[in-house]
Scaffold this motif. Structure first.
Motif, PDB file in Angstrom:
ATOM      1  N   TRP A  36       0.801  -1.232   0.000  1.00 37.23           N
ATOM      2  CA  TRP A  36       0.000   0.000   0.000  1.00 37.23           C
ATOM      3  C   TRP A  36       0.831   1.279   0.000  1.00 37.23           C
ATOM      4  CZ3 TRP A  36       0.494  -3.593   3.816  1.00 37.23           C
ATOM      5  CH2 TRP A  36       1.089  -3.195   5.013  1.00 37.23           C
ATOM      6  N   ASP A  37       2.148   1.178   0.123  1.00 36.61           N
ATOM      7  CA  ASP A  37       3.000   2.365   0.107  1.00 36.61           C
ATOM      8  C   ASP A  37       4.430   1.946  -0.233  1.00 36.61           C
ATOM      9  OD1 ASP A  37       4.001   1.190   2.440  1.00 36.61           O
ATOM     10  OD2 ASP A  37       3.320   2.774   3.779  1.00 36.61           O
ATOM     11  N   PRO A  38       5.355   2.892  -0.411  1.00 39.27           N
ATOM     12  CA  PRO A  38       6.716   2.508  -0.803  1.00 39.27           C
ATOM     13  C   PRO A  38       7.427   1.602   0.189  1.00 39.27           C
ATOM     14  CG  PRO A  38       6.335   4.811  -1.332  1.00 39.27           C
ATOM     15  CD  PRO A  38       5.142   4.358  -0.539  1.00 39.27           C
ATOM     16  N   VAL A  39       7.251   1.841   1.496  1.00 36.43           N
ATOM     17  CA  VAL A  39       8.009   1.021   2.452  1.00 36.43           C
ATOM     18  C   VAL A  39       7.480  -0.412   2.488  1.00 36.43           C
ATOM     19  CG1 VAL A  39       6.671   1.669   4.515  1.00 36.43           C
ATOM     20  CG2 VAL A  39       9.072   0.989   4.735  1.00 36.43           C
ATOM     21  N   SER A  40       6.162  -0.612   2.437  1.00 35.82           N
ATOM     22  CA  SER A  40       5.653  -1.982   2.385  1.00 35.82           C
ATOM     23  C   SER A  40       6.084  -2.649   1.076  1.00 35.82           C
ATOM     24  CB  SER A  40       4.126  -2.000   2.528  1.00 35.82           C
ATOM     25  OG  SER A  40       3.489  -1.286   1.490  1.00 35.82           O
ATOM     26  N   THR A  41       6.164  -1.868   0.008  1.00 37.76           N
ATOM     27  CA  THR A  41       6.613  -2.403  -1.281  1.00 37.76           C
ATOM     28  C   THR A  41       8.048  -2.876  -1.203  1.00 37.76           C
ATOM     29  OG1 THR A  41       5.114  -0.913  -2.457  1.00 37.76           O
ATOM     30  CG2 THR A  41       6.942  -1.837  -3.718  1.00 37.76           C
ATOM     31  N   ARG A  42       8.911  -2.089  -0.591  1.00 41.28           N
ATOM     32  CA  ARG A  42      10.315  -2.479  -0.498  1.00 41.28           C
ATOM     33  C   ARG A  42      10.500  -3.725   0.357  1.00 41.28           C
ATOM     34  NH1 ARG A  42      14.377   2.715  -0.587  1.00 41.28           N
ATOM     35  NH2 ARG A  42      13.476   3.683  -2.449  1.00 41.28           N
ATOM     36  N   VAL A  43       9.761  -3.809   1.446  1.00 37.25           N
ATOM     37  CA  VAL A  43       9.867  -4.997   2.304  1.00 37.25           C
ATOM     38  C   VAL A  43       9.482  -6.255   1.523  1.00 37.25           C
ATOM     39  CG1 VAL A  43       8.873  -6.164   4.310  1.00 37.25           C
ATOM     40  CG2 VAL A  43       9.540  -3.765   4.473  1.00 37.25           C
ATOM     41  N   ILE A  44       8.367  -6.215   0.805  1.00 33.38           N
ATOM     42  CA  ILE A  44       7.917  -7.386   0.053  1.00 33.38           C
ATOM     43  C   ILE A  44       8.821  -7.644  -1.151  1.00 33.38           C
ATOM     44  CG2 ILE A  44       6.014  -8.354  -1.298  1.00 33.38           C
ATOM     45  CD1 ILE A  44       5.609  -8.305   1.779  1.00 33.38           C
ATOM     46  N   SER A  45       9.279  -6.597  -1.812  1.00 31.34           N
ATOM     47  CA  SER A  45      10.129  -6.766  -2.995  1.00 31.34           C
ATOM     48  C   SER A  45      11.426  -7.488  -2.678  1.00 31.34           C
ATOM     49  CB  SER A  45      10.453  -5.404  -3.618  1.00 31.34           C
ATOM     50  OG  SER A  45       9.301  -4.803  -4.154  1.00 31.34           O
ATOM     51  N   GLU A  46      11.934  -7.305  -1.466  1.00 31.22           N
ATOM     52  CA  GLU A  46      13.217  -7.904  -1.090  1.00 31.22           C
ATOM     53  C   GLU A  46      13.109  -9.375  -0.689  1.00 31.22           C
ATOM     54  OE1 GLU A  46      14.656  -5.296   1.934  1.00 31.22           O
ATOM     55  OE2 GLU A  46      15.073  -3.652   0.522  1.00 31.22           O
ATOM     56  N   LEU A  47      11.885  -9.899  -0.580  1.00 33.29           N
ATOM     57  CA  LEU A  47      11.717 -11.304  -0.218  1.00 33.29           C
ATOM     58  C   LEU A  47      12.046 -12.194  -1.414  1.00 33.29           C
ATOM     59  CD1 LEU A  47       8.405 -11.089   1.830  1.00 33.29           C
ATOM     60  CD2 LEU A  47      10.748 -11.165   2.706  1.00 33.29           C
ATOM     61  N   PRO A  48      12.781 -13.294  -1.205  1.00 42.08           N
ATOM     62  CA  PRO A  48      13.220 -14.134  -2.328  1.00 42.08           C
ATOM     63  C   PRO A  48      12.087 -14.693  -3.183  1.00 42.08           C
ATOM     64  CG  PRO A  48      14.418 -14.699  -0.325  1.00 42.08           C
ATOM     65  CD  PRO A  48      13.344 -13.754   0.087  1.00 42.08           C
ATOM     66  N   GLY A  49      10.920 -14.938  -2.598  1.00 48.51           N
ATOM     67  CA  GLY A  49       9.832 -15.542  -3.350  1.00 48.51           C
ATOM     68  C   GLY A  49       8.991 -14.565  -4.148  1.00 48.51           C
ATOM     69  N   THR A  50       9.262 -13.275  -4.045  1.00 51.51           N
ATOM     70  CA  THR A  50       8.441 -12.283  -4.735  1.00 51.51           C
ATOM     71  C   THR A  50       8.754 -12.266  -6.222  1.00 51.51           C
ATOM     72  OG1 THR A  50       8.252 -10.895  -2.762  1.00 51.51           O
ATOM     73  CG2 THR A  50       7.855  -9.832  -4.887  1.00 51.51           C
ATOM     74  N   ARG A  51       7.710 -12.370  -7.034  1.00 49.50           N
ATOM     75  CA  ARG A  51       7.850 -12.327  -8.496  1.00 49.50           C
ATOM     76  C   ARG A  51       7.132 -11.115  -9.089  1.00 49.50           C
ATOM     77  NH1 ARG A  51      11.087 -15.132  -6.995  1.00 49.50           N
ATOM     78  NH2 ARG A  51      11.430 -17.364  -7.336  1.00 49.50           N
ATOM     79  N   ALA A  52       6.179 -10.583  -8.367  1.00 51.54           N
ATOM     80  CA  ALA A  52       5.414  -9.421  -8.826  1.00 51.54           C
ATOM     81  C   ALA A  52       4.849  -8.715  -7.606  1.00 51.54           C
ATOM     82  CB  ALA A  52       4.300  -9.848  -9.777  1.00 51.54           C
TER      83      ALA A  52
END
Length: 269
Positions: A36-52
């Motif tokens: 929902w915002d840049p910081v939550s995006t960065r946290v999820i983006s850095e997880l190895p399983g994230t593809r989108a």
């Protein structure tokens, strides 16, 4: 509000759209954790399983003090999505609610800030009208040179009321088929779907064509994958979990507690 400048070219958006379509069609279920915002995006983006990355419209609205359901001004929603796109290298699919009165133009604006796919709700409009809305979104993508990855949402279950279950399933299947015919990439059927209902939807709409939401009481991602589901997202639940943790921490601190020693510093920019 001034239009946000995209951090991604339309060529990049088109490439991301192809990636989203391929992830949707793959045998492995696509798991997207909504942000929902840049910081939550960065946290999820850095997880190895994230593809989108998938945005949560409800959560973005809430973070700006608005109720769900297109209460947040579209300019503000597009600006929030643009900041999310800028915070990740992954393809981004956005929750665009019911299209804000002009689904094709709303999708075009989303592509303009770097979005390569979206959820748009039918809100149980008449089937012909809903299929035309899907076609408008697909056409907007074609005009921009983007095979926009539309995850067309049917509210057959969440707005089904007291209709018999078999009628709800039949309606969801009819709508899903029509939206695929109109060019949608996949069909989002939110609701707590058990194995029997999920199997009926997959049989009726198509293998690797159904998108579901993970909610308390729903099946696991692995179970949905075995049933032929293409994608699972989590809507406002990640924000709800984060706010629950904040509430519990606040309660502890106000009762003379302390910050847990294992707390990570996750909000560095």
């Amino acid at each position: 509000m001034t239009e946000i400048t995209s951090t991604r070219s339309l060529n990049r958006v088109a490439e991301d759209a192809r990636t989203l379509a391929a992830l949707t069609e793959a045998p492995e279920i696509l798991r997207v954790v909504n942000v929902w915002d840049p910081v939550s995006t960065r946290v999820i983006s850095e997880l190895p399983g994230t593809r989108a990355i998938a945005t949560a419209g409800h959560s973005i609205a809430a973070s700006h003090g608005y109720a769900d359901g297109e209460q947040i001004p579209l300019d503000l929603m597009i600006a929030a999505i643009a900041r999310i796109v800028a915070a990740t290298d992954h393809p981004v699919t956005a929750d665009l609610d019911g299209g804000y009165g002009n689904a094709g133009e709303t999708a075009r604006r989303a592509m303009g800030v770097g979005v390569s796919g979206a959820n748009i709700e039918d809100q149980l409009r008449p089937l012909e009208e809903s299929a035309a809305l899907v076609a408008d979104v697909v056409a907007a993508g074609e005009q921009e040179g983007v095979a926009f990855a539309l995850n067309a949402r049917t509210d057959a279950f969440v707005r089904g009321g007291d209709r018999p279950l078999d009628e709800i399933i039949a309606d969801a299947i009819a709508r899903g088929r029509a939206y695929l015919d109109a060019g949608a990439t996949s069909i989002f059927v939110p609701g707590i779907l058990n194995a029997e209902v999920t199997r009926a939807l997959v049989d009726g709409i198509g293998d690797r064509k159904i998108s579901v939401i993970g909610l308390p009481g729903a099946l696991s991602a692995a179970e949905y994958e075995r049933l032929g589901v293409a994608r699972i997202s989590y809507g406002p639940m990640p924000q709800n979990v984060a706010l629950t943790a904040l509430k519990r921490l606040g309660t502890s601190l106000l009762a003379d507690g302390s910050i847990p020693d294992d707390t990570e510093q996750l909000n560095n920019f």
